[in-house]
Design a protein around this motif. Structure first.
Motif, PDB file in Angstrom:
ATOM      1  N   PHE A 367       0.843  -1.196   0.000  1.00 15.55           N
ATOM      2  CA  PHE A 367       0.000   0.000   0.000  1.00 15.55           C
ATOM      3  C   PHE A 367       0.879   1.246   0.000  1.00 15.55           C
ATOM      4  CE2 PHE A 367      -3.052  -3.201   1.434  1.00 15.55           C
ATOM      5  CZ  PHE A 367      -4.131  -2.898   0.612  1.00 15.55           C
ATOM      6  N   ARG A 368       1.476   1.496  -1.156  1.00 19.15           N
ATOM      7  CA  ARG A 368       2.308   2.670  -1.376  1.00 19.15           C
ATOM      8  C   ARG A 368       1.629   3.521  -2.444  1.00 19.15           C
ATOM      9  NH1 ARG A 368       6.893  -0.977  -2.344  1.00 19.15           N
ATOM     10  NH2 ARG A 368       7.187   0.124  -4.325  1.00 19.15           N
ATOM     11  N   PRO A 369       1.896   4.819  -2.466  1.00 19.20           N
ATOM     12  CA  PRO A 369       1.161   5.706  -3.387  1.00 19.20           C
ATOM     13  C   PRO A 369       1.361   5.366  -4.851  1.00 19.20           C
ATOM     14  CG  PRO A 369       2.952   6.878  -2.277  1.00 19.20           C
ATOM     15  CD  PRO A 369       2.782   5.584  -1.552  1.00 19.20           C
ATOM     16  N   GLU A 370       2.567   4.922  -5.237  1.00 18.69           N
ATOM     17  CA  GLU A 370       2.814   4.663  -6.655  1.00 18.69           C
ATOM     18  C   GLU A 370       2.081   3.432  -7.182  1.00 18.69           C
ATOM     19  OE1 GLU A 370       6.408   2.894  -4.398  1.00 18.69           O
ATOM     20  OE2 GLU A 370       5.027   4.607  -4.236  1.00 18.69           O
ATOM     21  N   LYS A 371       1.525   2.615  -6.278  1.00 24.19           N
ATOM     22  CA  LYS A 371       0.798   1.421  -6.725  1.00 24.19           C
ATOM     23  C   LYS A 371      -0.598   1.749  -7.263  1.00 24.19           C
ATOM     24  CE  LYS A 371       4.133  -1.411  -5.719  1.00 24.19           C
ATOM     25  NZ  LYS A 371       4.893  -2.116  -6.776  1.00 24.19           N
ATOM     26  N   GLU A 372      -1.033   2.972  -7.102  1.00 20.93           N
ATOM     27  CA  GLU A 372      -2.269   3.471  -7.726  1.00 20.93           C
ATOM     28  C   GLU A 372      -3.512   2.660  -7.325  1.00 20.93           C
ATOM     29  OE1 GLU A 372      -2.487   6.178  -9.360  1.00 20.93           O
ATOM     30  OE2 GLU A 372      -0.445   6.650 -10.005  1.00 20.93           O
ATOM     31  N   LEU A 377      -9.889   1.281  -7.489  1.00 22.48           N
ATOM     32  CA  LEU A 377     -11.237   1.504  -6.960  1.00 22.48           C
ATOM     33  C   LEU A 377     -12.107   2.259  -7.965  1.00 22.48           C
ATOM     34  CD1 LEU A 377     -10.310   2.426  -3.281  1.00 22.48           C
ATOM     35  CD2 LEU A 377     -11.534   0.376  -4.037  1.00 22.48           C
ATOM     36  N   ARG A 378     -11.545   3.258  -8.613  1.00 18.89           N
ATOM     37  CA  ARG A 378     -12.318   4.025  -9.593  1.00 18.89           C
ATOM     38  C   ARG A 378     -12.655   3.174 -10.818  1.00 18.89           C
ATOM     39  NH1 ARG A 378      -8.699   8.262  -7.664  1.00 18.89           N
ATOM     40  NH2 ARG A 378      -9.951   9.771  -6.479  1.00 18.89           N
ATOM     41  N   ALA A 379     -11.719   2.339 -11.232  1.00 16.44           N
ATOM     42  CA  ALA A 379     -11.996   1.452 -12.365  1.00 16.44           C
ATOM     43  C   ALA A 379     -13.109   0.468 -12.012  1.00 16.44           C
ATOM     44  CB  ALA A 379     -10.729   0.696 -12.762  1.00 16.44           C
ATOM     45  N   PHE A 380     -13.045  -0.074 -10.796  1.00 19.62           N
ATOM     46  CA  PHE A 380     -14.072  -1.023 -10.367  1.00 19.62           C
ATOM     47  C   PHE A 380     -15.427  -0.336 -10.273  1.00 19.62           C
ATOM     48  CE2 PHE A 380     -16.206  -3.552  -6.976  1.00 19.62           C
ATOM     49  CZ  PHE A 380     -16.238  -4.776  -7.645  1.00 19.62           C
ATOM     50  N   ALA A 381     -15.446   0.883  -9.758  1.00 18.81           N
ATOM     51  CA  ALA A 381     -16.706   1.630  -9.667  1.00 18.81           C
ATOM     52  C   ALA A 381     -17.289   1.882 -11.049  1.00 18.81           C
ATOM     53  CB  ALA A 381     -16.487   2.942  -8.923  1.00 18.81           C
ATOM     54  N   ALA A 382     -16.438   2.233 -12.020  1.00 16.48           N
ATOM     55  CA  ALA A 382     -16.918   2.460 -13.385  1.00 16.48           C
ATOM     56  C   ALA A 382     -17.444   1.179 -14.004  1.00 16.48           C
ATOM     57  CB  ALA A 382     -15.787   3.030 -14.246  1.00 16.48           C
ATOM     58  N   LEU A 383     -16.906   0.051 -13.565  1.00 18.10           N
ATOM     59  CA  LEU A 383     -17.308  -1.240 -14.112  1.00 18.10           C
ATOM     60  C   LEU A 383     -18.654  -1.700 -13.560  1.00 18.10           C
ATOM     61  CD1 LEU A 383     -16.077  -3.516 -15.950  1.00 18.10           C
ATOM     62  CD2 LEU A 383     -15.291  -4.589 -13.830  1.00 18.10           C
ATOM     63  N   VAL A 384     -18.861  -1.544 -12.241  1.00 19.97           N
ATOM     64  CA  VAL A 384     -20.055  -2.119 -11.621  1.00 19.97           C
ATOM     65  C   VAL A 384     -21.194  -1.126 -11.444  1.00 19.97           C
ATOM     66  CG1 VAL A 384     -18.665  -3.826 -10.401  1.00 19.97           C
ATOM     67  CG2 VAL A 384     -19.234  -1.677  -9.256  1.00 19.97           C
ATOM     68  N   SER A 385     -20.876   0.166 -11.381  1.00 24.63           N
ATOM     69  CA  SER A 385     -21.950   1.131 -11.168  1.00 24.63           C
ATOM     70  C   SER A 385     -21.680   2.410 -11.936  1.00 24.63           C
ATOM     71  CB  SER A 385     -22.078   1.442  -9.671  1.00 24.63           C
ATOM     72  OG  SER A 385     -20.831   1.896  -9.163  1.00 24.63           O
ATOM     73  N   VAL A 456      -9.276 -12.686 -12.144  1.00 22.96           N
ATOM     74  CA  VAL A 456      -8.438 -11.680 -12.803  1.00 22.96           C
ATOM     75  C   VAL A 456      -7.479 -11.084 -11.779  1.00 22.96           C
ATOM     76  CG1 VAL A 456      -8.431  -9.483 -14.063  1.00 22.96           C
ATOM     77  CG2 VAL A 456     -10.269 -11.137 -14.452  1.00 22.96           C
ATOM     78  N   GLY A 457      -6.221 -10.891 -12.193  1.00 22.90           N
ATOM     79  CA  GLY A 457      -5.228 -10.224 -11.350  1.00 22.90           C
ATOM     80  C   GLY A 457      -5.017  -8.803 -11.843  1.00 22.90           C
ATOM     81  N   LEU A 458      -5.191  -7.815 -10.966  1.00 23.23           N
ATOM     82  CA  LEU A 458      -5.160  -6.411 -11.357  1.00 23.23           C
ATOM     83  C   LEU A 458      -3.925  -5.720 -10.785  1.00 23.23           C
ATOM     84  CD1 LEU A 458      -6.603  -3.970 -12.666  1.00 23.23           C
ATOM     85  CD2 LEU A 458      -7.854  -3.677 -10.499  1.00 23.23           C
ATOM     86  N   HIS A 459      -3.204  -4.994 -11.641  1.00 22.94           N
ATOM     87  CA  HIS A 459      -2.008  -4.262 -11.223  1.00 22.94           C
ATOM     88  C   HIS A 459      -1.988  -2.945 -11.977  1.00 22.94           C
ATOM     89  CE1 HIS A 459       1.921  -4.254  -9.233  1.00 22.94           C
ATOM     90  NE2 HIS A 459       2.397  -3.658 -10.309  1.00 22.94           N
ATOM     91  N   THR A 460      -2.030  -1.814 -11.253  1.00 23.68           N
ATOM     92  CA  THR A 460      -2.260  -0.526 -11.910  1.00 23.68           C
ATOM     93  C   THR A 460      -1.075   0.430 -11.878  1.00 23.68           C
ATOM     94  OG1 THR A 460      -3.340   0.103  -9.836  1.00 23.68           O
ATOM     95  CG2 THR A 460      -4.765  -0.439 -11.683  1.00 23.68           C
ATOM     96  N   MET A 461       0.046   0.033 -11.296  1.00 26.74           N
ATOM     97  CA  MET A 461       1.177   0.967 -11.212  1.00 26.74           C
ATOM     98  C   MET A 461       1.681   1.320 -12.614  1.00 26.74           C
ATOM     99  SD  MET A 461       4.799   0.617  -9.169  1.00 26.74           S
ATOM    100  CE  MET A 461       6.148   1.747  -9.525  1.00 26.74           C
ATOM    101  N   VAL A 462       1.944   2.600 -12.825  1.00 22.74           N
ATOM    102  CA  VAL A 462       2.556   3.074 -14.067  1.00 22.74           C
ATOM    103  C   VAL A 462       4.071   2.993 -13.905  1.00 22.74           C
ATOM    104  CG1 VAL A 462       2.798   5.041 -15.632  1.00 22.74           C
ATOM    105  CG2 VAL A 462       0.609   4.615 -14.492  1.00 22.74           C
ATOM    106  N   ASP A 463       4.736   2.468 -14.947  1.00 26.52           N
ATOM    107  CA  ASP A 463       6.184   2.277 -14.892  1.00 26.52           C
ATOM    108  C   ASP A 463       6.581   1.366 -13.742  1.00 26.52           C
ATOM    109  OD1 ASP A 463       6.633   3.787 -17.143  1.00 26.52           O
ATOM    110  OD2 ASP A 463       7.111   5.625 -16.055  1.00 26.52           O
ATOM    111  N   GLU A 464       5.847   0.291 -13.561  1.00 22.83           N
ATOM    112  CA  GLU A 464       6.254  -0.751 -12.606  1.00 22.83           C
ATOM    113  C   GLU A 464       7.527  -1.379 -13.134  1.00 22.83           C
ATOM    114  OE1 GLU A 464       6.993  -2.453  -9.915  1.00 22.83           O
ATOM    115  OE2 GLU A 464       4.878  -2.764  -9.409  1.00 22.83           O
ATOM    116  N   HIS A 465       8.607  -1.231 -12.391  1.00 24.35           N
ATOM    117  CA  HIS A 465       9.929  -1.642 -12.876  1.00 24.35           C
ATOM    118  C   HIS A 465       9.956  -3.089 -13.340  1.00 24.35           C
ATOM    119  CE1 HIS A 465      10.092  -2.767  -8.569  1.00 24.35           C
ATOM    120  NE2 HIS A 465       9.613  -1.555  -8.391  1.00 24.35           N
ATOM    121  N   PHE A 466       9.361  -3.987 -12.573  1.00 24.46           N
ATOM    122  CA  PHE A 466       9.196  -5.362 -13.044  1.00 24.46           C
ATOM    123  C   PHE A 466       7.748  -5.783 -12.863  1.00 24.46           C
ATOM    124  CE2 PHE A 466       9.283 -10.017 -12.359  1.00 24.46           C
ATOM    125  CZ  PHE A 466       9.664 -10.374 -13.635  1.00 24.46           C
ATOM    126  N   GLY A 467       7.357  -6.113 -11.666  1.00 28.21           N
ATOM    127  CA  GLY A 467       5.985  -6.523 -11.412  1.00 28.21           C
ATOM    128  C   GLY A 467       5.878  -7.994 -11.073  1.00 28.21           C
TER     129      GLY A 467
END
Length: 580
Positions: A367-372, A377-385, A456-467
């Protein structure tokens, strides 16, 4: 009683020397250096006697390998690298070698842990067993010097100087231990020149994420707001020019410091390319290794029209000489427990057994800020409601109420805990809290249980060095969705030779040359990609899951990491010798 200079006094002396203050200052610094060296051996022997129960003769004849990892108990992908590497070296060199981990997680008090507690967590989180008899922990009481909360302004510079002081505490503090080999597994390169100068020992570096990258420079140059470039700076031409000048000078200093390492390993193609760009070396095709020198000059970053970064361009090493030493930047992919995760059921039917079963979207990240996480949460909200005039993304065959979002990860400190609470509040604000679950600091078995049943596995960090969690998703049978950048784009979510996807990538919004956004927000890009995955026929999903698992097993297994790691450190071990 002999007074050992404090880390602050030493670093001030070094700065004065660099400024050419006086011959007297130079002599004083040389005296400090000789004193620290003279204290190093007896202090180390006493530490090994006291902590590991060795006799004086045994302590004198042990080779010592030190791992600098201030957050060793964080439970993330970087820690998996640390413990897998240490376990491999214990197995191969444990009879004549003692291992030291320098960490701020060790000690008494809130947020601290004992050696036994740390080893138990390593076993629970990663399934890695370590031999305590050859492992010593050195506590770092000044770890706050490398925390971003300490430096509200000039964060990169503050953390980098703080890391120098922290390494000095690790080696020259009251509980310090000077090793025969110093390995930094977190990327604090600014300390390397001091370690080399003070103790003349081999230095190894495993870089997960460059302290500064050519992407960061490009965002400032093109005035794009983001995690490393505040909107208040991006909106100001004057502030952007000033920050760019600061970044360019910082990048030169970083490259010079990194060049002092005797062995440099990068965790991904993206990281290696950025190190190459900063170090001013030409890339050797697209292979796993690149020869580098010991100098850095002008910063060069190019950008495609629309804002997408090109492959980092080499910095011109104008100060390089023919006699400058050369080494290799090796790409050593982080280890993944593919054997264990690959035992999970693979088929879509095993994860969604009926048309009324829950469909779980699983996220695993610290739970670090760069992990977005807010983007998730916003993507999930747009998906379900979706709210009008937002689009309905799911096909009619999927009831939005069946979807579940699980955000799992570790927290390191009070700031991370507060971040989790703010995310809970955001879930309530978006009205998805009833379909969202937070799993904080869970043991490895619980994480595995979630991956065994998630779809589904979700990963939203931009420029994730590896992942590495994206690889874990692949091995466990989830269909991964990650941002189309860095490690997931270049290394992990690549199609098979036959063209079968091994996961999906959500593109960023495009930008105009002025920096204005021309496309939908990032969370909608993820929402659309999620809807696409969920709408795929089961047979097509199964083919993707199978291809992803085979790719992970072949390319990112623990055995592959150990081979690369051993190649990266063998020169360091050969160069190290234990003095009589």
């Amino acid at each position: 009683m002999v007074l050992i200079p404090t880390p602050l006094a030493v670093i001030v002396a070094v700065i004065l020397l660099a400024s050419g203050v006086s011959v007297t200052t130079f002599a004083a610094i040389q005296l400090v250096r000789r004193k620290l060296r003279s204290f190093a051996r007896p202090q180390r022997v006493r530490a090994l006697e006291r902590s590991l129960g060795l006799t004086r003769e045994e302590a004198r004849n042990k080779r010592v390998v030190g791992f600098f990892h201030p957050y060793c108990n964080a439970g993330g992908g970087g820690e998996r690298v640390l413990w897998t590497a240490l376990a491999a070296m214990q197995r191969d060199h444990g009879s004549d070698t003692v291992f030291v981990v320098y960490s701020g997680d060790v000690g008494a008090g809130e947020g601290k842990a004992s050696k036994d507690e740390i080893l138990a967590k390593v076993q629970a989180r990663f399934g890695i067993s370590l031999a305590p008899a050859s492992l010593l922990f050195v506590p770092l009481s000044y770890r706050w010097l490398v925390e971003d909360s300490t430096w509200s302004r000039f964060t990169l510079l503050g953390q980098s100087l703080g890391s120098v002081l922290l390494v000095l505490e690790a080696l020259a503090g009251l509980e310090g231990v000077v090793p025969d080999v110093f390995i930094d597994t977190m990327g604090y390169a600014f300390a390397y020149p001091l370690v080399k100068w003070m103790y003349d020992i081999p230095v190894g570096s495993y870089t997960h994420y460059p302290t500064i990258s050519t992407d960061m420079l490009a965002r400032v140059r093109f005035r794009q707001a983001g995690h490393t470039n505040r909107s208040s700076v991006a909106s100001s031409a004057l502030l952007s020019r000033a920050k760019l000048a600061y970044y360019e000078r910082f990048a030169r200093a970083y490259a010079w410091s990194l060049g002092k390492a005797d062995s440099v390993m990068a965790n991904s193609t993206w990281t290696r390319r950025h190190l190459e760009g900063l170090l001013g070396v030409a890339e050797r095709a697209d292979g796993p290794e690149t020869v580098l020198g010991d100098a850095a000059g002008d910063i060069g970053v190019r950008r495609r029209k629309g804002g997408a970064a090109e492959k980092p361009q080499p910095i011109h090493a104008a100060s390089a000489t023919a006699s400058a030493p050369t080494r290799c930047v090796r790409t050593v992919y982080p280890p993944c427990d593919t054997d264990h995760l690959s035992a999970f059921p693979l088929s879509t039917a095993s994860r969604i057994p009926s048309s009324s079963s829950p469909i779980t979207i699983f996220s695993l990240a610290q739970f670090r800020p760069e992990k977005e996480h807010a983007t998730q949460l916003r993507a999930f909200a747009a998906l379900v409601s979706p709210s009008p005039p937002g689009p309905a993304l799911l096909p009619p065959s999927i009831d939005p109420s069946r979807l579940r979002l699980v955000l799992a990860g570790s927290v390191r400190n009070a700031s991370d805990s507060a971040r989790v609470e703010s995310l809970r509040a955001l879930a309530q604000e978006l009205k998805v809290d009833a379909q969202t679950e937070f799993v904080v600091n869970a043991p490895f078995d619980e994480i595995c249980a979630w991956m065994e049943r998630a779809s589904v596995g979700l990963h939203t960090m931009v420029d994730e060095h590896f992942g590495i969690t994206v690889v874990e998703f692949q091995a466990a049978g989830l269909i991964p969705l990650a941002h189309a950048s860095a490690g997931p784009l270049l290394d992990i979510l690549v199609p098979t030779p036959s063209g079968t996807p091994t996961g999906f990538l959500a593109p960023s919004p495009s930008f105009s040359s002025s920096g204005s956004q021309e496309a939908e927000p990032l969370h909608l890009s993820f929402a659309r990609s999620l809807a696409h995955i969920l709408a795929l026929p089961a047979a097509e999903q199964d083919a993707i899951r199978s291809a992803a698992r085979e790719s992970a097993k072949e390319r990112f297994a623990v055995s592959a990491f150990e081979r690369g790691w051993n190649e990266g450190v063998q020169g360091l071990l050969a160069a190290a010798s234990v003095s009589e």
